[in-house]
Structures are given as C-alpha cells and as structure tokens.
Design an enzyme around this catalytic site. Sequence first.
Site, PDB file in Angstrom:
ATOM      1  N   ASN A  85       1.152  80.894 148.086  1.00  0.00           N
ATOM      2  CA  ASN A  85       0.848  80.256 146.787  1.00  0.00           C
ATOM      3  C   ASN A  85       1.106  81.018 145.328  1.00  0.00           C
ATOM      4  OD1 ASN A  85      -0.618  78.868 144.752  1.00  0.00           O
ATOM      5  ND2 ASN A  85      -2.616  79.334 145.612  1.00  0.00           N
ATOM      6  N   TRP A  86       2.266  80.537 144.889  1.00  0.00           N
ATOM      7  CA  TRP A  86       2.713  81.202 143.794  1.00  0.00           C
ATOM      8  C   TRP A  86       2.220  80.909 142.581  1.00  0.00           C
ATOM      9  CZ3 TRP A  86       8.806  80.299 144.521  1.00  0.00           C
ATOM     10  CH2 TRP A  86       9.187  80.738 145.672  1.00  0.00           C
ATOM     11  N   LYS A  87       1.034  79.963 142.647  1.00  0.00           N
ATOM     12  CA  LYS A  87       0.213  79.769 141.347  1.00  0.00           C
ATOM     13  C   LYS A  87       1.065  79.417 140.245  1.00  0.00           C
ATOM     14  CE  LYS A  87      -3.506  82.341 143.701  1.00  0.00           C
ATOM     15  NZ  LYS A  87      -4.830  82.840 143.312  1.00  0.00           N
ATOM     16  N   HIS A 109      -8.417  74.286 145.793  1.00  0.00           N
ATOM     17  CA  HIS A 109      -8.316  75.761 145.589  1.00  0.00           C
ATOM     18  C   HIS A 109      -9.468  76.148 144.737  1.00  0.00           C
ATOM     19  CE1 HIS A 109      -6.928  79.909 144.465  1.00  0.00           C
ATOM     20  NE2 HIS A 109      -6.299  79.803 145.565  1.00  0.00           N
ATOM     21  N   GLU A 163      -9.796  78.068 142.335  1.00  0.00           N
ATOM     22  CA  GLU A 163      -9.193  78.068 140.743  1.00  0.00           C
ATOM     23  C   GLU A 163      -9.453  76.852 140.402  1.00  0.00           C
ATOM     24  OE1 GLU A 163      -5.663  80.244 141.519  1.00  0.00           O
ATOM     25  OE2 GLU A 163      -6.727  82.167 141.858  1.00  0.00           O
ATOM     26  N   GLU A 177     -11.089  81.278 151.805  1.00  0.00           N
ATOM     27  CA  GLU A 177     -10.771  82.161 150.802  1.00  0.00           C
ATOM     28  C   GLU A 177     -12.100  82.441 149.972  1.00  0.00           C
ATOM     29  OE1 GLU A 177      -6.293  81.719 149.506  1.00  0.00           O
ATOM     30  OE2 GLU A 177      -7.396  80.174 148.322  1.00  0.00           O
ATOM     31  N   GLY A 183      -7.534  87.745 144.170  1.00  0.00           N
ATOM     32  CA  GLY A 183      -6.855  88.588 143.209  1.00  0.00           C
ATOM     33  C   GLY A 183      -7.571  89.758 142.742  1.00  0.00           C
ATOM     34  N   SER A 202      -6.411  88.572 148.469  1.00  0.00           N
ATOM     35  CA  SER A 202      -6.016  89.776 148.512  1.00  0.00           C
ATOM     36  C   SER A 202      -5.180  90.373 149.889  1.00  0.00           C
ATOM     37  CB  SER A 202      -7.002  90.737 148.255  1.00  0.00           C
ATOM     38  OG  SER A 202      -7.361  90.610 146.882  1.00  0.00           O
ATOM     39  N   GLY A 233      -1.511  84.906 147.996  1.00  0.00           N
ATOM     40  CA  GLY A 233      -1.478  84.656 146.400  1.00  0.00           C
ATOM     41  C   GLY A 233      -0.183  85.845 145.789  1.00  0.00           C
TER      42      GLY A 233
HETATM   43  P1  13P Z   1      -4.326  86.569 146.037  1.00  0.00           P
HETATM   44  O1  13P Z   1      -3.609  86.867 147.424  1.00  0.00           O
HETATM   45  O2  13P Z   1      -3.545  86.923 145.073  1.00  0.00           O
HETATM   46  O3  13P Z   1      -5.710  87.197 146.341  1.00  0.00           O
HETATM   47  O4  13P Z   1      -4.586  84.937 145.965  1.00  0.00           O
HETATM   48  C1  13P Z   1      -5.213  84.283 147.098  1.00  0.00           C
HETATM   49  C2  13P Z   1      -4.890  82.968 146.756  1.00  0.00           C
HETATM   50  O5  13P Z   1      -5.808  82.484 146.151  1.00  0.00           O
HETATM   51  C3  13P Z   1      -4.143  82.193 147.547  1.00  0.00           C
HETATM   52  O6  13P Z   1      -4.388  80.840 147.472  1.00  0.00           O
END
Ligand code: 13P
Length: 258
Positions: free
Chosen positions: A7-9, A96, A98, A168, A174, A211, A232
């Site tokens: 997930n490149w966000k 998600h 977020e 998650e 993060g 993470s 992520g």
């Molecule tokens: P991180 O791997 O940066 O913690 O993010 C996880 C995530 O939200 C994947 O969708």
Amino acid sequence: MKWVVGNWKMHTTAQEAKLLARRLREELYEPELPRRVRVIVCPPFTSLCSVQEALRGSWLQWGAQNCHEELEGAFTGEISVRMLTALGCSAVIVGHSERRRTAGESTERIARKLRRVVQAGLWAILCVGETLAQRRAHRVRAVLTHQLRSALQGLEPQQWESLLIAYEPVWAIGTGQAAELEHIRQAHTLIAELLTQLGAPGHVPILYGGSVTAENAQQILQLPEVDGVLVGSASLDAWQFCTIVRVAALCTSPIPTC
Ligand code: 13P
C-alpha cells in the site's frame, strides 16, 4: 500460496511510481516466485497508469487504495471501479483505517464499496482492526465482529471468493511496532471464526498489516494463521519489499524452510 500487498498510500509521483514498479519487476524476475506468492502493489490513483505500463505482461499485479461505491455519476473527485478495471487493476483496498478516520468512511459506505468491487470481479481487500483504546478496553472481539458483520453480512456465495481480509491493528500502523505474534495469531483465529459464522463458504485469506518490515516478515509470515501481509512504508523501499516477497515464498508449503 501467500499474499504480499503493498500500500503506497499518498507517496510517489507517476514518474517515481514507474521507476519503483520497474525495479520490482526486474528484482522479482524469478520463475519460482509466482507459484508461491501473489504480489499486488497499490499506488495512488495518479500513478496507476504508469504502474500499469511498468508491470504489464509481468506476474506482478496492481490495485487501488479506494474507490467510489457507484459505477458513475456526478461525484466530483471520485474514481469508479469501472475506471480501475480499465487500468488493469485486480484489487481494491476497502475500509482502510486511515480512510475510516480521515475521510469519515462509515461502515455502510464500506459495505457498498465492497459489493461494488467484488461484483466487478476484483479482489476486495477489506481492512479491519482495533484502535489502542479499544484494545485497552478489551474490545477487540466486539470491534472485529462489528466491522466484519457490517461489511460482509448478506454477501452472495460467489462474492466471498473475491474477498481478502487485512487485519491491521490501528496502533501498529506506521509506528514501527508490529503486533506481537501471539496477538496476531489470536486475532486471525477470531477473524476466521467470525467469517465462518457470517457464511463464508470456504477459506478467505487473512493478511496482517502494521509495521511489517524485511526484518519481522519471516516471523509473521510463518504463522499458519497468516496468509500474507499488507505492507505500508516498507513497500516503498524496493529492497525491503522484494525481501518480504522472497520470505513469503519461502514460508509457503511445500518448502518447509521456516
Ligand atoms: P505500515 O506498514 O507503514 O505500518 O502501514 C501499514 C498499512 O497501513 C498498510 O495498509
């Protein structure tokens, strides 16, 4: 078969995404890998076209981080599943944390998006997970039950086949602090039970996210309850992501190397 989803966000311009995708394609050119692991990268919408160009014809797949629940219409700024299908996407991340938090996505909306994605024959990667406060209040079961039930109740039998769950825990995203293995094991077991109760006709892959790095991927991926990982920040680093993919391949039977 294990899954590794990146997930490149909100990272990468179209040009940066193309370079990263090309690098993944070159590094992961190993005939054995596609038999053991399925890889999907989810760049931002604006980078989908360049990722498609870079990955077309390879075994690597791409998907989106979100979509709208309607097929088309007067929805300024939104992206439909039809548009994503036309760009060769094979998956969409839905719900998600977020987006639940920053875009205020309701459980009703998530349920509608999920139906739209699976109706289009794409993989829906449904994200679920508790916050730290919910964990401290011993509400993990209640939260997961609510999130899964509200999104999945009444799904048609064949629609389950296009579903992946990503567990998650919000407090692990993060933070550099992945959940402990025992916590992951218990949560995945609980999710599998809840899916059966909700009528899943077969096995639904359950991924862990939060993470995940090249360093901890092996410990996590060798848990039998974990069918893959949703990565992520480490998915933006080609070396880390490729390492995670190779680890996933090794953690898949029949190779009992870890
Ligand atoms: P991180 O791997 O940066 O913690 O993010 C996880 C995530 O939200 C994947 O969708």
